[in-house]
Motif scaffolding. Sequence first.
Motif, PDB file in Angstrom:
ATOM      1  N   LEU A  67       0.837  -1.198   0.000  1.00  0.00           N
ATOM      2  CA  LEU A  67       0.000   0.000   0.000  1.00  0.00           C
ATOM      3  C   LEU A  67       0.871   1.247   0.000  1.00  0.00           C
ATOM      4  O   LEU A  67       0.609   2.210  -0.729  1.00  0.00           O
ATOM      5  CB  LEU A  67      -0.924  -0.016   1.224  1.00  0.00           C
ATOM      6  CG  LEU A  67      -1.996   1.070   1.283  1.00  0.00           C
ATOM      7  CD1 LEU A  67      -2.928   0.960   0.084  1.00  0.00           C
ATOM      8  CD2 LEU A  67      -2.786   0.968   2.584  1.00  0.00           C
ATOM      9  N   GLY A  68       1.916   1.232   0.841  1.00  0.00           N
ATOM     10  CA  GLY A  68       2.849   2.359   0.833  1.00  0.00           C
ATOM     11  C   GLY A  68       3.515   2.525  -0.516  1.00  0.00           C
ATOM     12  O   GLY A  68       3.722   3.649  -0.992  1.00  0.00           O
ATOM     13  N   ILE A 236      -7.339  -5.060 -16.091  1.00  0.00           N
ATOM     14  CA  ILE A 236      -6.503  -6.255 -16.269  1.00  0.00           C
ATOM     15  C   ILE A 236      -5.241  -6.149 -15.420  1.00  0.00           C
ATOM     16  O   ILE A 236      -4.822  -7.111 -14.764  1.00  0.00           O
ATOM     17  CB  ILE A 236      -6.148  -6.429 -17.766  1.00  0.00           C
ATOM     18  CG1 ILE A 236      -7.394  -6.855 -18.558  1.00  0.00           C
ATOM     19  CG2 ILE A 236      -5.025  -7.443 -17.948  1.00  0.00           C
ATOM     20  CD1 ILE A 236      -7.177  -6.914 -20.057  1.00  0.00           C
ATOM     21  N   PHE A 237      -4.632  -4.964 -15.417  1.00  0.00           N
ATOM     22  CA  PHE A 237      -3.415  -4.731 -14.643  1.00  0.00           C
ATOM     23  C   PHE A 237      -3.681  -4.891 -13.148  1.00  0.00           C
ATOM     24  O   PHE A 237      -2.869  -5.469 -12.409  1.00  0.00           O
ATOM     25  CB  PHE A 237      -2.894  -3.332 -14.950  1.00  0.00           C
ATOM     26  CG  PHE A 237      -1.539  -3.024 -14.373  1.00  0.00           C
ATOM     27  CD1 PHE A 237      -0.499  -3.936 -14.444  1.00  0.00           C
ATOM     28  CD2 PHE A 237      -1.287  -1.791 -13.781  1.00  0.00           C
ATOM     29  CE1 PHE A 237       0.760  -3.651 -13.929  1.00  0.00           C
ATOM     30  CE2 PHE A 237      -0.037  -1.494 -13.271  1.00  0.00           C
ATOM     31  CZ  PHE A 237       0.986  -2.415 -13.334  1.00  0.00           C
ATOM     32  N   PHE A 238      -4.836  -4.416 -12.693  1.00  0.00           N
ATOM     33  CA  PHE A 238      -5.210  -4.575 -11.284  1.00  0.00           C
ATOM     34  C   PHE A 238      -5.315  -6.049 -10.902  1.00  0.00           C
ATOM     35  O   PHE A 238      -4.808  -6.473  -9.852  1.00  0.00           O
ATOM     36  CB  PHE A 238      -6.540  -3.862 -11.016  1.00  0.00           C
ATOM     37  CG  PHE A 238      -7.339  -4.473  -9.900  1.00  0.00           C
ATOM     38  CD1 PHE A 238      -6.905  -4.391  -8.585  1.00  0.00           C
ATOM     39  CD2 PHE A 238      -8.524  -5.146 -10.161  1.00  0.00           C
ATOM     40  CE1 PHE A 238      -7.637  -4.972  -7.546  1.00  0.00           C
ATOM     41  CE2 PHE A 238      -9.258  -5.724  -9.143  1.00  0.00           C
ATOM     42  CZ  PHE A 238      -8.810  -5.631  -7.830  1.00  0.00           C
ATOM     43  N   GLN A 245       0.854 -10.006  -5.992  1.00  0.00           N
ATOM     44  CA  GLN A 245       1.154  -9.639  -4.614  1.00  0.00           C
ATOM     45  C   GLN A 245       0.690 -10.714  -3.639  1.00  0.00           C
ATOM     46  O   GLN A 245       1.354 -10.977  -2.629  1.00  0.00           O
ATOM     47  CB  GLN A 245       0.529  -8.285  -4.280  1.00  0.00           C
ATOM     48  CG  GLN A 245       1.177  -7.148  -5.057  1.00  0.00           C
ATOM     49  CD  GLN A 245       0.638  -5.776  -4.678  1.00  0.00           C
ATOM     50  OE1 GLN A 245      -0.251  -5.662  -3.827  1.00  0.00           O
ATOM     51  NE2 GLN A 245       1.156  -4.747  -5.296  1.00  0.00           N
ATOM     52  N   ALA A 246      -0.449 -11.347  -3.909  1.00  0.00           N
ATOM     53  CA  ALA A 246      -0.911 -12.445  -3.057  1.00  0.00           C
ATOM     54  C   ALA A 246       0.070 -13.615  -3.115  1.00  0.00           C
ATOM     55  O   ALA A 246       0.413 -14.211  -2.090  1.00  0.00           O
ATOM     56  CB  ALA A 246      -2.307 -12.895  -3.484  1.00  0.00           C
ATOM     57  N   PHE A 247       0.547 -13.928  -4.321  1.00  0.00           N
ATOM     58  CA  PHE A 247       1.467 -15.060  -4.483  1.00  0.00           C
ATOM     59  C   PHE A 247       2.804 -14.784  -3.811  1.00  0.00           C
ATOM     60  O   PHE A 247       3.293 -15.586  -3.004  1.00  0.00           O
ATOM     61  CB  PHE A 247       1.674 -15.345  -5.968  1.00  0.00           C
ATOM     62  CG  PHE A 247       2.693 -16.430  -6.231  1.00  0.00           C
ATOM     63  CD1 PHE A 247       2.344 -17.765  -6.111  1.00  0.00           C
ATOM     64  CD2 PHE A 247       3.993 -16.111  -6.578  1.00  0.00           C
ATOM     65  CE1 PHE A 247       3.278 -18.768  -6.340  1.00  0.00           C
ATOM     66  CE2 PHE A 247       4.935 -17.098  -6.815  1.00  0.00           C
ATOM     67  CZ  PHE A 247       4.580 -18.436  -6.688  1.00  0.00           C
ATOM     68  N   THR A 248       3.425 -13.654  -4.144  1.00  0.00           N
ATOM     69  CA  THR A 248       4.763 -13.372  -3.619  1.00  0.00           C
ATOM     70  C   THR A 248       4.744 -13.100  -2.114  1.00  0.00           C
ATOM     71  O   THR A 248       5.713 -13.410  -1.424  1.00  0.00           O
ATOM     72  CB  THR A 248       5.398 -12.174  -4.340  1.00  0.00           C
ATOM     73  OG1 THR A 248       4.548 -11.020  -4.221  1.00  0.00           O
ATOM     74  CG2 THR A 248       5.617 -12.488  -5.815  1.00  0.00           C
ATOM     75  N   ALA A 362      -2.394  -0.392  -7.945  1.00  0.00           N
ATOM     76  CA  ALA A 362      -1.540  -0.972  -6.905  1.00  0.00           C
ATOM     77  C   ALA A 362      -2.174  -0.847  -5.523  1.00  0.00           C
ATOM     78  O   ALA A 362      -1.993  -1.723  -4.675  1.00  0.00           O
ATOM     79  CB  ALA A 362      -0.167  -0.293  -6.917  1.00  0.00           C
ATOM     80  N   THR A 363      -2.925   0.238  -5.287  1.00  0.00           N
ATOM     81  CA  THR A 363      -3.608   0.387  -3.995  1.00  0.00           C
ATOM     82  C   THR A 363      -4.665  -0.692  -3.822  1.00  0.00           C
ATOM     83  O   THR A 363      -4.757  -1.342  -2.768  1.00  0.00           O
ATOM     84  CB  THR A 363      -4.250   1.778  -3.887  1.00  0.00           C
ATOM     85  OG1 THR A 363      -3.237   2.779  -3.944  1.00  0.00           O
ATOM     86  CG2 THR A 363      -5.016   1.926  -2.573  1.00  0.00           C
ATOM     87  N   LEU A 364      -5.467  -0.905  -4.852  1.00  0.00           N
ATOM     88  CA  LEU A 364      -6.482  -1.963  -4.776  1.00  0.00           C
ATOM     89  C   LEU A 364      -5.836  -3.341  -4.729  1.00  0.00           C
ATOM     90  O   LEU A 364      -6.267  -4.221  -3.978  1.00  0.00           O
ATOM     91  CB  LEU A 364      -7.424  -1.853  -5.977  1.00  0.00           C
ATOM     92  CG  LEU A 364      -8.275  -0.581  -6.058  1.00  0.00           C
ATOM     93  CD1 LEU A 364      -9.043  -0.531  -7.370  1.00  0.00           C
ATOM     94  CD2 LEU A 364      -9.234  -0.491  -4.879  1.00  0.00           C
ATOM     95  N   GLY A 365      -4.779  -3.534  -5.524  1.00  0.00           N
ATOM     96  CA  GLY A 365      -4.104  -4.823  -5.552  1.00  0.00           C
ATOM     97  C   GLY A 365      -3.379  -5.163  -4.266  1.00  0.00           C
ATOM     98  O   GLY A 365      -3.107  -6.339  -3.990  1.00  0.00           O
TER      99      GLY A 365
END
Length: 406
Positions: A67-68, A236-238, A245-248, A362-365
């Motif tokens: 988020l940051g 799509i990018f989101f 991000q969930a995987f890593t 990136a904030t939503l992701g």
Amino acid sequence: MNPLAPVGREAKALWGDGKGRSLGVIAGVWGLLLGTRMIYPVLLPYLRESFGLSLSVAGLLVTILWLGSAIGQLPGGILADRYSERSVMTVGAAVVAVAVLVVVAAPTAVALFAATALVGLGQSLYPVARITLLADIYPDRIGSALGVTMATGDLGQTLLPPIAGTLAAAIAWQAGLVFVSPLLLVGTLALWLLLPREVDPGSGGETAASDALSGETSGRVLAELRQQNVVFISFIFFLYILVWQAFTGLYPTYLVEQKGLSSARASLLFSLFFAAGVVVKPVAGAAYDRVGFRGSLVIVLSGPVAGLALLPVVEGTIELAGITVLVSTMLGSGTITQSFFSDAFSESVRGTGLGVVRTTTATLGAAGPVIFGVIADSGYFDEGYWLLAAIIGLVILLTLRVSDAG
């Protein structure tokens, strides 16, 4: 015919005419920043033990980091349009170097979270300025230049996490993070001394400074954002960021707690994921330049669907290494989508436009790690990877609907 001749020509075009120094510095510091960020998943088992964190809260810590890394990208893009990209990137790297020292000194979980947010905020100033500067330097080869830069980012993510894991196991988790601070300080100095000092045409100066936030500029950004492909590909990018991000965020923890690997072996597999990206990203960038958005994105996302679906049922280090490489082709997605966005926005608002897209997506992701942590805490760690595979499959179907984004 020499099959390596096209590679040689591409390398010459990227490094010739004095451009190589700027590309090397931009890419090198990007590698340090991403490598620093990816130390967190490797240290997560140690942080869970030291601060008593559940999987959900550990996922929240990674979410705070992401988020940051997201919320400062719009201001970073605006500043890139107003002032020198050199200044924006230098400040970002310096903030991360100092924030790392604050993290290792954190006495409580609350302090750890606050310092981690500062690491993310510093990192968030860098990405958009990096893209806008590369677009100015390489107007006809943004895909290749961005691919090289992002591959260097993966090189940092390949090398720094196992070093961190080794130091954490041998000394303490703090040792696994603090070693990057002096490297970042050196990178900060290199940015300031080696990047072009003059303001880039169309991206700085007093005129841009007074106009960057004007109603006219905002209108231009909104008009370009309303383009059908921009909005659609932003979605799509989101989805890609959400999955990535969930995987890593929890993959090393999954390998340790569900697959029975040691922390050192899990960190090596985690590094293998990014090591493959060193090859995947330049190839994906070159593919974007040649065949366009749709074809290149479908290719790089096909492997992860199979890899994520098979991951819960695969055992053994060698087999897991194969799955890790299969999933890693998704890393080419970032090169392709961000190259598209760089081409989609006009030069005068490129930084602001990229900032809006990257900050929003990136904030939503960033919710990915904490959502995945909640799923894992509920006893569905394996099933979570099947969900990620389904989302990537959806992304492929959406990509096939794009008429022409190349």
